[in-house]
Design a protein around this motif. Structure first.
Motif, short mmCIF file in Angstrom:
data_model
loop_
_atom_site.label_atom_id
_atom_site.label_comp_id
_atom_site.label_asym_id
_atom_site.label_seq_id
_atom_site.Cartn_x
_atom_site.Cartn_y
_atom_site.Cartn_z
N ALA A 107 54.02 19.40 -27.16
CA ALA A 107 53.94 18.00 -27.57
C ALA A 107 54.92 17.76 -28.71
O ALA A 107 55.36 18.70 -29.37
N LEU A 131 51.25 11.55 -31.39
CA LEU A 131 52.06 12.39 -30.53
C LEU A 131 52.80 11.49 -29.55
O LEU A 131 52.30 10.42 -29.16
N GLU A 146 51.26 9.27 -26.79
CA GLU A 146 49.82 9.19 -27.04
C GLU A 146 49.59 8.31 -28.25
O GLU A 146 50.49 8.05 -29.03
#
Length: 63
Positions: free
Chosen positions: A10, A23, A26
């Protein structure tokens, strides 16, 4: 900021002073203990790499 966290596969793109992270792809979340450790490890490795880069470039400027 973009910090690749290999163990999570990530990319951290932002953080706030409350400890939440965003992230790539996200939303904002509070990382678990395991995620915090992975982020801290990735950040420390990146700091070391950047320090090596600074030293290498400073060494070149003296030539």
């Amino acid at each position: 900021m973009r910090l690749y966290i290999e163990t999570m596969d990530a990319v951290l793109v932002d953080y706030d002073h409350d400890g939440r992270v965003e992230l790539d792809g996200e939303g904002w979340s509070a990382p678990t203990l395991q995620e915090r450790r992975a982020i801290l490890h990735a950040a420390q490795l990146e700091i070391e790499r950047l320090q090596d880069l600074v030293l290498a470039l400073e060494g070149e400027s003296g030539d």
